[in-house]
Design a protein around this motif. Sequence first.
Motif, PDB file in Angstrom:
ATOM      1  N   PHE A   1       0.860  -1.408   0.155  1.00 25.49           N
ATOM      2  CA  PHE A   1      -0.139   0.109  -0.101  1.00 25.49           C
ATOM      3  C   PHE A   1       1.023   1.190   0.086  1.00 25.49           C
ATOM      4  O   PHE A   1       0.293   2.241   0.338  1.00 25.49           O
ATOM      5  N   SER A   2       2.056   0.781  -0.657  1.00 18.47           N
ATOM      6  CA  SER A   2       2.523   2.206  -0.959  1.00 18.47           C
ATOM      7  C   SER A   2       2.329   3.216  -1.992  1.00 18.47           C
ATOM      8  O   SER A   2       2.968   4.574  -1.939  1.00 18.47           O
ATOM      9  N   ASP A   3       1.788   2.674  -2.573  1.00 21.45           N
ATOM     10  CA  ASP A   3       1.376   3.621  -4.161  1.00 21.45           C
ATOM     11  C   ASP A   3       0.426   4.767  -3.465  1.00 21.45           C
ATOM     12  O   ASP A   3      -0.695   4.132  -2.635  1.00 21.45           O
ATOM     13  N   PRO A   4       0.251   6.110  -3.801  1.00 25.25           N
ATOM     14  CA  PRO A   4       0.138   7.329  -3.609  1.00 25.25           C
ATOM     15  C   PRO A   4      -1.586   7.185  -4.030  1.00 25.25           C
ATOM     16  O   PRO A   4      -2.402   7.998  -3.815  1.00 25.25           O
TER      17      PRO A   4
ATOM     18  N   ASP B   1       1.279   2.275   3.438  1.00 23.93           N
ATOM     19  CA  ASP B   1       2.157   1.291   4.813  1.00 23.93           C
ATOM     20  C   ASP B   1       2.828   1.009   5.775  1.00 23.93           C
ATOM     21  O   ASP B   1       2.700   0.739   6.679  1.00 23.93           O
ATOM     22  N   THR B   2       1.115   0.372   5.432  1.00 24.98           N
ATOM     23  CA  THR B   2       0.804  -0.436   6.330  1.00 24.98           C
ATOM     24  C   THR B   2       0.599  -2.131   6.421  1.00 24.98           C
ATOM     25  O   THR B   2       0.455  -1.821   5.516  1.00 24.98           O
ATOM     26  N   ASP B   3       0.710  -2.579   7.136  1.00 19.21           N
ATOM     27  CA  ASP B   3       0.685  -4.183   7.104  1.00 19.21           C
ATOM     28  C   ASP B   3      -0.626  -4.845   6.605  1.00 19.21           C
ATOM     29  O   ASP B   3      -0.773  -4.712   7.630  1.00 19.21           O
ATOM     30  N   SER B   4      -1.300  -4.443   5.506  1.00 26.08           N
ATOM     31  CA  SER B   4      -2.822  -4.714   5.413  1.00 26.08           C
ATOM     32  C   SER B   4      -2.602  -6.075   4.305  1.00 26.08           C
ATOM     33  O   SER B   4      -1.832  -5.843   3.360  1.00 26.08           O
ATOM     34  N   ASN B   5      -3.649  -5.820   4.042  1.00 25.01           N
ATOM     35  CA  ASN B   5      -4.220  -7.101   2.572  1.00 25.01           C
ATOM     36  C   ASN B   5      -6.002  -6.947   2.246  1.00 25.01           C
ATOM     37  O   ASN B   5      -6.618  -7.028   3.269  1.00 25.01           O
ATOM     38  N   ILE B   6      -5.771  -6.614   0.919  1.00 30.06           N
ATOM     39  CA  ILE B   6      -7.088  -7.418   0.585  1.00 30.06           C
ATOM     40  C   ILE B   6      -7.374  -8.377  -0.183  1.00 30.06           C
ATOM     41  O   ILE B   6      -6.222  -8.727  -1.199  1.00 30.06           O
TER      42      ILE B   6
END
Length: 365
Positions: free
Chosen positions: A55-58, A67-72
């Motif tokens: 999730f680094s893409d602005p 920049d979180t530790d996330s998942n979709i």
Amino acid sequence: MKRLEVETRTILLALTGSRLYRVHNENSDYDYKGICIPTLPYFIGTQNFEQLDSFSDPNCLYSALTDTDSNIYNIKKFCHLATLNNPNILELLWIDRSDYLILTRFGESLIEIRDAFLSQKVFYSYSGYAHAQIKKVQTHRKWLLRYKEDPDFFSLPPNPKDYGLEENPLRKEQLNAFLEFLYILIKDASQYSEVATELLTQVDYKGLLKQYPLAEELLPAVQYYTRSTNEFITLLHNTQTYRQALQEYEAFQSWRKNRNSKRAEIEEKVGYDSKHSGHCYRLLKSGIEILNGEGVIPNREITGDAQFIRQIRNGEVPYDTLIAEVSKLEQEMESAMKNTKLPKYPDQKLIEEKQIEIIKEYLNF
């Protein structure tokens, strides 16, 4: 799929981790998990999408994820993991409404059949994840105590010659190929045994074969069934023991270099990894609750053990007390499994029908 497209097609997104469990502190991260429905080509074409975990893409809809530790997850991947009763996945369907960032009618439709995912696999998945956590605790404790006694501990990597390897060890791909072959032989043989077939559906034997060296007493049987030479079996055994030692050496170096400074401070003080310990306790308690028919309860304030888990995470519970609690919960989980009214398997038919219904309606297909 790019981040913006995934977020646009997300049907459910929720806060997860310690903040979801209500055992966080002011420094705890914000992590999220969600479910999306990709475009049609990802279902019937050659393109593939399982999950987004960067999730680094602005260019995005939800800046909170940056920049979180996330998942979709693709809804298909999510449903597959949920039928395996993966603890980190199941909880997404039992979350307090206030913890959802996104909850569309398609997400609601999946929540409506959440009980269909629950089965006796809960026992194996939750106890397995808990065991993995306490194994890390015990390993880190061993390293911590050993390092205090001998700062030169693990200062050099293991030498292959010390493990009887005068020649090069088997490469990782060679080793995995042989273990894959061995697993296929075991799986084929299991068709003649109802008990063995049942075990193969409940336990990840392929993963176990690749994770741990084959026991020395089993090597003659392995040699017989695979028609291997004495030389190869010796090379196999020596390679596995060497690679296990190398893996531990590398894990130790990574642990020393990368561990969180706050956690390291607590670990030095109390002698164990408090975060992994908190996870272990929570997983066992949750598994017992599900087996007892209470459903999945992520919010530990509701169950009344949030404070105790916070005490574990803060290093306020002595190690011996923690191990005693874990042992007690493991026994309770065994008892809950014996008396559970959960079905052996998830309701695959209902899950499949609902998944198809949601996808078709979302895509206007």
